[in-house]
Each structure stands twice: as structure tokens, then as C-alpha cells.
Design a protein around this motif. Structure first.
Motif, PDB file in Angstrom:
ATOM      1  N   ASP A  10      25.164 103.858  29.568  1.00 10.76           N
ATOM      2  CA  ASP A  10      24.645 103.051  30.673  1.00 10.76           C
ATOM      3  C   ASP A  10      23.600 102.039  30.198  1.00 10.76           C
ATOM      4  OD1 ASP A  10      26.266 104.438  32.419  1.00 10.76           O
ATOM      5  OD2 ASP A  10      24.659 105.744  33.160  1.00 10.76           O
ATOM      6  N   ALA A  11      22.891 102.363  29.133  1.00 14.37           N
ATOM      7  CA  ALA A  11      21.790 101.524  28.668  1.00 14.37           C
ATOM      8  C   ALA A  11      22.214 100.407  27.711  1.00 14.37           C
ATOM      9  CB  ALA A  11      20.733 102.391  27.988  1.00 14.37           C
ATOM     10  N   HIS A  12      23.426 100.513  27.154  1.00  9.34           N
ATOM     11  CA  HIS A  12      23.830  99.547  26.123  1.00  9.34           C
ATOM     12  C   HIS A  12      25.256  99.073  26.376  1.00  9.34           C
ATOM     13  CE1 HIS A  12      20.246 100.630  23.881  1.00  9.34           C
ATOM     14  NE2 HIS A  12      20.525 101.883  24.205  1.00  9.34           N
ATOM     15  N   PRO A  13      25.480  97.764  26.242  1.00  9.15           N
ATOM     16  CA  PRO A  13      26.828  97.227  26.469  1.00  9.15           C
ATOM     17  C   PRO A  13      27.851  97.817  25.493  1.00  9.15           C
ATOM     18  CG  PRO A  13      25.211  95.444  26.237  1.00  9.15           C
ATOM     19  CD  PRO A  13      24.520  96.727  25.882  1.00  9.15           C
ATOM     20  N   PRO A  14      29.101  97.935  25.941  1.00 10.15           N
ATOM     21  CA  PRO A  14      30.141  98.514  25.083  1.00 10.15           C
ATOM     22  C   PRO A  14      30.280  97.826  23.726  1.00 10.15           C
ATOM     23  CG  PRO A  14      30.967  98.250  27.314  1.00 10.15           C
ATOM     24  CD  PRO A  14      29.612  97.600  27.264  1.00 10.15           C
ATOM     25  N   VAL A  15      30.203  96.502  23.709  1.00 14.21           N
ATOM     26  CA  VAL A  15      30.356  95.794  22.426  1.00 14.21           C
ATOM     27  C   VAL A  15      29.203  96.143  21.489  1.00 14.21           C
ATOM     28  CG1 VAL A  15      30.414  93.518  21.327  1.00 14.21           C
ATOM     29  CG2 VAL A  15      31.731  93.915  23.392  1.00 14.21           C
ATOM     30  N   ALA A  16      27.993  96.227  22.013  1.00 12.28           N
ATOM     31  CA  ALA A  16      26.843  96.580  21.176  1.00 12.28           C
ATOM     32  C   ALA A  16      26.991  97.998  20.640  1.00 12.28           C
ATOM     33  CB  ALA A  16      25.546  96.445  21.972  1.00 12.28           C
ATOM     34  N   ARG A  17      27.453  98.915  21.484  1.00 11.50           N
ATOM     35  CA  ARG A  17      27.660 100.295  21.033  1.00 11.50           C
ATOM     36  C   ARG A  17      28.724 100.361  19.950  1.00 11.50           C
ATOM     37  NH1 ARG A  17      28.321 101.326  26.669  1.00 11.50           N
ATOM     38  NH2 ARG A  17      30.386 102.156  26.211  1.00 11.50           N
ATOM     39  N   ASP A  21      28.126 101.393  15.978  1.00 10.73           N
ATOM     40  CA  ASP A  21      28.882 102.480  15.355  1.00 10.73           C
ATOM     41  C   ASP A  21      29.658 101.964  14.148  1.00 10.73           C
ATOM     42  OD1 ASP A  21      29.721 105.127  15.111  1.00 10.73           O
ATOM     43  OD2 ASP A  21      31.396 104.861  16.493  1.00 10.73           O
ATOM     44  N   LEU A  22      30.281 100.811  14.307  1.00  5.26           N
ATOM     45  CA  LEU A  22      31.042 100.225  13.202  1.00  5.26           C
ATOM     46  C   LEU A  22      30.136  99.898  12.019  1.00  5.26           C
ATOM     47  CD1 LEU A  22      33.727  99.089  12.131  1.00  5.26           C
ATOM     48  CD2 LEU A  22      33.107  96.909  13.183  1.00  5.26           C
ATOM     49  N   LEU A  23      28.964  99.356  12.305  1.00  5.25           N
ATOM     50  CA  LEU A  23      28.048  99.006  11.226  1.00  5.25           C
ATOM     51  C   LEU A  23      27.601 100.251  10.459  1.00  5.25           C
ATOM     52  CD1 LEU A  23      26.573  96.679   9.824  1.00  5.25           C
ATOM     53  CD2 LEU A  23      24.687  97.020  11.428  1.00  5.25           C
ATOM     54  N   VAL A  48      30.107  91.637  11.922  1.00  5.82           N
ATOM     55  CA  VAL A  48      29.476  92.380  13.016  1.00  5.82           C
ATOM     56  C   VAL A  48      28.594  91.457  13.841  1.00  5.82           C
ATOM     57  CG1 VAL A  48      27.795  94.193  13.561  1.00  5.82           C
ATOM     58  CG2 VAL A  48      29.607  94.633  11.889  1.00  5.82           C
ATOM     59  N   PHE A  49      27.740  90.682  13.187  1.00  3.61           N
ATOM     60  CA  PHE A  49      26.833  89.804  13.926  1.00  3.61           C
ATOM     61  C   PHE A  49      27.574  88.652  14.596  1.00  3.61           C
ATOM     62  CE2 PHE A  49      23.659  92.013  11.305  1.00  3.61           C
ATOM     63  CZ  PHE A  49      22.846  92.459  12.332  1.00  3.61           C
ATOM     64  N   SER A  50      28.682  88.244  14.036  1.00  4.31           N
ATOM     65  CA  SER A  50      29.505  87.218  14.670  1.00  4.31           C
ATOM     66  C   SER A  50      30.093  87.725  15.985  1.00  4.31           C
ATOM     67  CB  SER A  50      30.622  86.785  13.718  1.00  4.31           C
ATOM     68  OG  SER A  50      31.535  85.942  14.362  1.00  4.31           O
ATOM     69  N   VAL A  51      30.610  88.938  15.977  1.00  9.02           N
ATOM     70  CA  VAL A  51      31.163  89.541  17.197  1.00  9.02           C
ATOM     71  C   VAL A  51      30.069  89.677  18.254  1.00  9.02           C
ATOM     72  CG1 VAL A  51      32.181  91.629  18.185  1.00  9.02           C
ATOM     73  CG2 VAL A  51      33.069  90.710  16.037  1.00  9.02           C
ATOM     74  N   LEU A  52      28.902  90.131  17.829  1.00  4.89           N
ATOM     75  CA  LEU A  52      27.788  90.260  18.769  1.00  4.89           C
ATOM     76  C   LEU A  52      27.424  88.915  19.378  1.00  4.89           C
ATOM     77  CD1 LEU A  52      25.587  92.706  16.683  1.00  4.89           C
ATOM     78  CD2 LEU A  52      26.790  93.247  18.817  1.00  4.89           C
ATOM     79  N   GLN A  58      22.078  89.612  21.738  1.00  3.35           N
ATOM     80  CA  GLN A  58      21.060  89.154  20.798  1.00  3.35           C
ATOM     81  C   GLN A  58      20.705  90.256  19.806  1.00  3.35           C
ATOM     82  OE1 GLN A  58      17.814  87.660  23.105  1.00  3.35           O
ATOM     83  NE2 GLN A  58      19.027  85.992  23.969  1.00  3.35           N
ATOM     84  N   ARG A  59      20.168  89.832  18.670  1.00  2.68           N
ATOM     85  CA  ARG A  59      19.840  90.787  17.599  1.00  2.68           C
ATOM     86  C   ARG A  59      18.841  91.845  18.042  1.00  2.68           C
ATOM     87  NH1 ARG A  59      20.825  89.226  11.753  1.00  2.68           N
ATOM     88  NH2 ARG A  59      22.381  87.587  11.914  1.00  2.68           N
ATOM     89  N   GLN A  60      17.876  91.474  18.879  1.00  2.00           N
ATOM     90  CA  GLN A  60      16.895  92.453  19.348  1.00  2.00           C
ATOM     91  C   GLN A  60      17.566  93.529  20.196  1.00  2.00           C
ATOM     92  OE1 GLN A  60      14.053  89.890  21.263  1.00  2.00           O
ATOM     93  NE2 GLN A  60      12.684  89.942  19.497  1.00  2.00           N
ATOM     94  N   ALA A  61      18.468  93.114  21.064  1.00  2.00           N
ATOM     95  CA  ALA A  61      19.191  94.079  21.899  1.00  2.00           C
ATOM     96  C   ALA A  61      20.056  94.971  21.017  1.00  2.00           C
ATOM     97  CB  ALA A  61      20.046  93.358  22.936  1.00  2.00           C
TER      98      ALA A  61
END
Length: 84
Positions: A10-17, A21-23, A48-52, A58-61
Motif C-alpha cells: 500500500d505504501a509503495h507503487p508496484p513499479v518501485a517495488r 526487488d530486481l535491483l 532500473v533507473f530508466s524504468v523508474l 523519483q530516486r528519493q521515493a
């Protein structure tokens, strides 16, 4: 444990999660093959950062997601060690 997982989701978007995990997993794998340092590791991190970036994360998130993922995994490991 389900409450912990639900709170993390709930706290983090699916792509960020997924990218966190991938990283983590990808870095472990590349380290095992001695490719984490160098062009392959750099390209992997850039991917990874390109997908984000493409998904507006953002990197902080993302950093918060990584920290939360590490804490979640540590907590689950500790819970798994408790007697039934």
C-alpha cells in the motif's frame, strides 16, 4: 505477516517495488558472476533507473522503497525464526 506485506504494498507503487526487488536480486546475481562492477553492472543499474524514470518514480521515493523492502525482508526473516 500478511499485514506487513499489505502495508508495504500500500505504501509503495508496484513499479518501485518490482524495481527494488530486481535491483537487489540482480545485484546479487551479477556479483556472483563478477559483473556487478563494470559495464554490465552499470547498464543494469541504468536500466532500473530508466524504468523508474519512465513511470515517474523519483530516486528519493525509490530509495524509501528500497529501505522498506530491506526492513520487510529482515522482519520476515526474524519472524521465520520464531518457534511455531
Amino acid at each position: 505477516m500478511k499485514k506487513l506485506l499489505d502495508a508495504f504494498e500500500d505504501a509503495h507503487p508496484p513499479v518501485a517495488r518490482a524495481m527494488a526487488d530486481l535491483l537487489v536480486r540482480g545485484s546479487i546475481l551479477l556479483k556472483e558472476y563478477h559483473m556487478l562492477e563494470g559495464p554490465v553492472g552499470d547498464a543494469f543499474e541504468m536500466f532500473v533507473f530508466s524504468v523508474l524514470h519512465e513511470h515517474g518514480i523519483q530516486r528519493q521515493a525509490f530509495a524509501r522503497t528500497r529501505v522498506a523492502l530491506d526492513r520487510l525482508r529482515d522482519t520476515i526473516d526474524q519472524l521465520d525464526q520464531l518457534p511455531p
